[in-house]
Write a protein that holds these residues in place. Structure first.
Motif, mmCIF file in Angstrom:
data_model
loop_
_atom_site.group_PDB
_atom_site.id
_atom_site.type_symbol
_atom_site.label_atom_id
_atom_site.label_comp_id
_atom_site.label_asym_id
_atom_site.label_seq_id
_atom_site.Cartn_x
_atom_site.Cartn_y
_atom_site.Cartn_z
ATOM 1 N N ALA A 1 -0.594 -43.519 86.056
ATOM 2 C CA ALA A 1 -0.738 -43.469 87.520
ATOM 3 C C ALA A 1 -0.905 -42.036 88.014
ATOM 4 N N HIS A 2 -0.358 -41.078 87.262
ATOM 5 C CA HIS A 2 -0.483 -39.670 87.640
ATOM 6 C C HIS A 2 -1.623 -38.958 86.917
ATOM 7 N N ASP A 3 -2.368 -39.697 86.097
ATOM 8 C CA ASP A 3 -3.520 -39.140 85.378
ATOM 9 C C ASP A 3 -4.729 -39.180 86.313
ATOM 10 N N PRO A 4 -5.328 -38.029 86.626
ATOM 11 C CA PRO A 4 -6.445 -38.005 87.578
ATOM 12 C C PRO A 4 -7.698 -38.747 87.107
ATOM 13 N N THR A 5 -7.758 -39.128 85.836
ATOM 14 C CA THR A 5 -8.930 -39.860 85.360
ATOM 15 C C THR A 5 -8.834 -41.359 85.656
ATOM 16 N N ASP B 1 0.648 -59.220 94.220
ATOM 17 C CA ASP B 1 1.536 -58.057 94.178
ATOM 18 C C ASP B 1 1.477 -57.363 92.823
ATOM 19 N N LYS B 2 0.292 -57.335 92.237
ATOM 20 C CA LYS B 2 0.054 -56.679 90.952
ATOM 21 C C LYS B 2 -0.919 -55.520 91.158
ATOM 22 N N PHE B 3 -1.056 -54.703 90.103
ATOM 23 C CA PHE B 3 -1.926 -53.534 90.147
ATOM 24 C C PHE B 3 -2.692 -53.436 88.836
ATOM 25 N N THR B 4 -3.826 -52.765 88.888
ATOM 26 C CA THR B 4 -4.623 -52.524 87.704
ATOM 27 C C THR B 4 -5.158 -51.109 87.750
ATOM 28 N N PHE B 5 -5.616 -50.615 86.624
ATOM 29 C CA PHE B 5 -6.172 -49.262 86.555
ATOM 30 C C PHE B 5 -7.677 -49.341 86.355
ATOM 31 N N HIS B 6 -8.378 -48.423 87.000
ATOM 32 C CA HIS B 6 -9.816 -48.277 86.816
ATOM 33 C C HIS B 6 -10.084 -46.815 86.503
ATOM 34 N N ARG B 7 -10.989 -46.602 85.580
ATOM 35 C CA ARG B 7 -11.360 -45.234 85.230
ATOM 36 C C ARG B 7 -12.220 -44.659 86.356
ATOM 37 N N ARG B 8 -11.862 -43.489 86.820
ATOM 38 C CA ARG B 8 -12.662 -42.831 87.870
ATOM 39 C C ARG B 8 -13.961 -42.336 87.267
#
Length: 123
Positions: free
Chosen positions: A102-106, A115-122
């Protein structure tokens, strides 16, 4: 009514005006007067906030992760350093590895239904 540290009693409206002018943020209390909303007055979450979030989230809120509450951290959706509040509406329960991501800028943390979350590559 409210009371000053001098013992003088003042009206609730005067207390609100004085607090506003002084930049004081009121605390929202839950059962047993436990603080659940600390606004910007405090960076780290309280024990009561952790318990409240545990009851609603039950563990890491990243989709597909089954980390239990004991292995999670509380994370500001909008970072505290960027003006995010220390309240339950701005908090997610997230495991250590996902907290690092979550703290990785990429990567970008994105809310999804349930009420869930997912990550996407910037890009």
């Amino acid at each position: 009514a409210a009371q000053l540290d001098t013992g003088q009693t003042i009206s609730a409206s005067l207390a609100r005006r004085m607090a506003c002018e002084a930049g004081i943020i009121p605390a929202v209390l839950g059962g047993k007067s436990e603080v659940l909303d600390l606004g910007r007055s405090r960076r780290f979450h309280s024990r009561a906030q952790r318990i409240a979030k545990l009851l609603t989230a039950g563990g890491c809120q990243v989709d597909g992760c089954d980390a239990p509450p004991g292995l999670t951290h509380l994370h500001h959706k909008i970072e505290w350093s960027l003006g995010g509040r220390t309240d339950l509406d701005n908090t997610i329960m997230i495991c250590g590895p996902h907290h690092a991501r979550a703290h990785d800028p990429t990567y970008q943390l994105t809310p999804i239904p349930g009420d869930k979350f997912t990550f996407h590559r910037r890009t």
